[in-house]
Design an enzyme around this catalytic site. Sequence first.
Site, PDB file in Angstrom:
ATOM      1  N   ASP A   9      -2.764   6.257  -1.698  1.00  0.00           N
ATOM      2  CA  ASP A   9      -2.198   5.979  -0.294  1.00  0.00           C
ATOM      3  C   ASP A   9      -0.948   5.258  -0.513  1.00  0.00           C
ATOM      4  OD1 ASP A   9      -3.945   3.799   1.530  1.00  0.00           O
ATOM      5  OD2 ASP A   9      -3.793   3.790  -0.742  1.00  0.00           O
ATOM      6  N   ASP A  14      -0.672  -0.294  -4.627  1.00  0.00           N
ATOM      7  CA  ASP A  14      -0.941   1.011  -5.418  1.00  0.00           C
ATOM      8  C   ASP A  14       0.439   1.156  -6.424  1.00  0.00           C
ATOM      9  OD1 ASP A  14      -1.646   1.303  -2.377  1.00  0.00           O
ATOM     10  OD2 ASP A  14      -2.562   3.189  -3.246  1.00  0.00           O
ATOM     11  N   ASP A 240      -5.612  -2.505  -6.117  1.00  0.00           N
ATOM     12  CA  ASP A 240      -5.523  -1.305  -6.835  1.00  0.00           C
ATOM     13  C   ASP A 240      -4.982  -1.940  -8.292  1.00  0.00           C
ATOM     14  OD1 ASP A 240      -3.931   0.397  -4.334  1.00  0.00           O
ATOM     15  OD2 ASP A 240      -5.868  -0.066  -4.652  1.00  0.00           O
TER      16      ASP A 240
HETATM   17  O1  RIB Z   1      -8.860  -2.581   0.607  1.00  0.00           O
HETATM   18  C1  RIB Z   1      -7.823  -2.371  -0.301  1.00  0.00           C
HETATM   19  C2  RIB Z   1      -7.348  -1.042  -0.214  1.00  0.00           C
HETATM   20  O2  RIB Z   1      -6.879  -0.841   0.745  1.00  0.00           O
HETATM   21  C3  RIB Z   1      -6.151  -0.880  -1.479  1.00  0.00           C
HETATM   22  O3  RIB Z   1      -6.294   0.354  -2.125  1.00  0.00           O
HETATM   23  C4  RIB Z   1      -4.913  -1.123  -0.751  1.00  0.00           C
HETATM   24  O4  RIB Z   1      -3.814  -0.294  -1.244  1.00  0.00           O
HETATM   25  C5  RIB Z   1      -5.413  -0.335   0.646  1.00  0.00           C
HETATM   26  O5  RIB Z   1      -5.263   1.159   0.494  1.00  0.00           O
HETATM   27 CA    CA Z   2      -4.327   1.797  -2.094  1.00  0.00          CA
END
Ligand code: RIB
Ligand code: CA
Length: 307
Positions: A9, A14, A240
């Site tokens: 996402d 990410d 991530d």
């Molecule tokens: O809780 C952390 C996650 O939520 C990570 O993947 C961050 O990018 C958000 O998507």
């Molecule tokens: Ca994420």
Amino acid sequence: MRKFLIDTDTASDDAVAMCMAFRHPDVEVVACTVVAGNVPLPQAVQNALYTVELCGVDVPVYVGADRPMLRDLITAQEVHGEDGMGDIGLPLSGRTASDGWAPQVIIDTIRSNPGEITLVAIGPLTNVAIALLMAPDIAGLVERVVIMGGTGEHGPGNISPTAEFNFWVDPEAVRVILRSGMPLEFVGWDISIASAVVTTARQDQLRALGELGNFAIDIQATLQSYAWEETRLEGPDFPDPIAMAHAINPSPATVEHLGVDIAVGPDPMRGTLIVDHYGFSQLPKNVHVVTHYPEDAFFTMLYELLG
Ligand code: RIB
Ligand code: CA
């Protein structure tokens, strides 16, 4: 070469995880599939396309689910910025995704590379769940499934007292995955706050690496202030990226094989991981939960890959 399929996402952490995979000499990222989560889907797609272009790699990006399976989408723009990348004015528009729908791409990629795909899921699990409902056979064909999600056995939540964001956004999708028979490895937010907090000293070390090190820090602008004001961490944390580190090299990790379920009701239990240590629920041991990943091992790999 190991073949990675990244479901994301795409927002500020990410993007760093994607850079790590793109730059690792032994990893071939065969595709990135995008799901709504941190930001609405169109923005996540643009962020993924921008990151691919920044790293100069030829990796197709595919559009996926624009909301959870059974719930309204709730984003986390207060954490990552309106654009998900720290609102620092990056040109995050105008790029075009490849033709294909993410769940179908996940199915086709796993079926055409039996036993060879490491699926790294770093957003809500909507795309992965839809793929499993369409093609349950992929559970037995994928080599590894490394998921950034949950809070380990006892970790605090980051969207509610006990739930982590990715699992909270679409808990029904998590339940589909937990019952799928996929070879699951969970890297929870507990691991991120224990071993992946980017302190000021670590930020200086990253900036000294040059363009990608500066990018990795610059896009955390919103997360930085959120960390100081909300989570009281010494800096932005990298859930991530440390999940990606485990996907790339699981050997430093401490792992427990546990029976895991997820709460699919309303808040306050929504998205809470239920770890059944003594078998009360007759759940099979369905997840290898990472309970420790050494901080030095993570940052050493991060510096090497962004350097
Ligand atoms: O809780 C952390 C996650 O939520 C990570 O993947 C961050 O990018 C958000 O998507
Ligand atoms: Ca994420």
